[in-house]
Design a protein around this motif. Structure first.
Motif, PDB file in Angstrom:
ATOM      1  N   VAL A 178      53.321 -86.791  63.532  1.00 38.27           N
ATOM      2  CA  VAL A 178      54.061 -87.721  62.670  1.00 38.27           C
ATOM      3  C   VAL A 178      54.623 -88.924  63.430  1.00 38.27           C
ATOM      4  O   VAL A 178      54.361 -90.071  63.038  1.00 38.27           O
ATOM      5  CB  VAL A 178      55.150 -86.990  61.866  1.00 38.27           C
ATOM      6  CG1 VAL A 178      56.043 -87.978  61.127  1.00 38.27           C
ATOM      7  CG2 VAL A 178      54.507 -86.017  60.885  1.00 38.27           C
ATOM      8  N   ALA A 213      53.079 -92.556  62.635  1.00 38.87           N
ATOM      9  CA  ALA A 213      54.013 -93.425  61.906  1.00 38.87           C
ATOM     10  C   ALA A 213      54.256 -94.728  62.663  1.00 38.87           C
ATOM     11  O   ALA A 213      54.510 -95.768  62.050  1.00 38.87           O
ATOM     12  CB  ALA A 213      55.328 -92.696  61.661  1.00 38.87           C
ATOM     13  N   LEU A 273      53.065 -86.539  57.594  1.00 36.29           N
ATOM     14  CA  LEU A 273      53.128 -88.000  57.737  1.00 36.29           C
ATOM     15  C   LEU A 273      53.314 -88.647  56.363  1.00 36.29           C
ATOM     16  O   LEU A 273      54.139 -89.554  56.203  1.00 36.29           O
ATOM     17  CB  LEU A 273      51.856 -88.526  58.411  1.00 36.29           C
ATOM     18  CG  LEU A 273      51.756 -90.034  58.548  1.00 36.29           C
ATOM     19  CD1 LEU A 273      52.826 -90.571  59.496  1.00 36.29           C
ATOM     20  CD2 LEU A 273      50.355 -90.430  59.033  1.00 36.29           C
TER      21      LEU A 273
END
Length: 177
Positions: free
Chosen positions: A50, A54, A76
């Motif tokens: 994540v 991101a 995510l």
């Protein structure tokens, strides 16, 4: 004349590369089940991805229609508030066309399958060498950059390591090729 006008307009509007971040689905419970869910290790990997994914600030997420790809990007998607679009597993060419049509100049993250990565990269326009993605390899991140004009490029990074285009504390990370 029209081409010159289009190039000038693109320069004026700040045309940017289309960036496609490719990640393989995380570890699954069974290689014998065609639509196997993620194993515990895969669920941990999905969570660990994540922050790195991101950092690319994707505008969209794409998966195949199999649950292991959807589960890999689920953490995510939850963090970013995005709903991944699913394409049939053998729809690499259609997926590439949709990305280049709908996200020109933007960034997307795609969770796909190791044996179809090369086909997807080629469909995005990469003509140079493409490494083999082995069955037992989950760590690579492939970043494809498709410029408005010119040839698409492929950068290979590793999960857990900053990739070019990602940011750390808002500072761009330099490219390592």
């Amino acid at each position: 004349m029209r081409l010159l006008l289009a190039l000038c307009l693109a320069a004026f509007l700040g045309a940017a590369d289309t960036t496609v971040v490719l990640v393989r689905h995380a570890e699954r419970q069974s290689i014998w089940d065609g639509d196997s869910p993620l194993a515990a290790a895969g669920l941990r990997r999905a969570q660990a991805l994540v922050p790195q994914l991101a950092a690319f600030h994707p505008a969209a997420l794409y998966t195949s229609d199999l649950q292991r790809t959807r589960q890999t990007l689920a953490p995510l998607a939850a963090r970013l508030g995005l709903v991944p679009a699913a394409f049939p597993k053998h729809g690499s060419a259609d997926l590439a066309a949709a990305i280049l049509r709908d996200h020109r100049g933007g960034t997307v993250v795609v969770c796909w399958h190791h044996d179809l990565m090369k086909k997807l990269v080629r469909a995005l326009g990469v003509k140079g060498p493409v490494p083999y993605w082995s069955l037992d390899s989950y760590d690579p991140l492939w970043i494809v950059r498709v410029p408005e004009a010119g040839e698409a490029t492929l950068e290979v990074a590793r999960q857990g390591a900053p990739a070019a285009g990602a940011t750390a504390a808002g500072v761009p990370v330099p490219a390592h090729r």
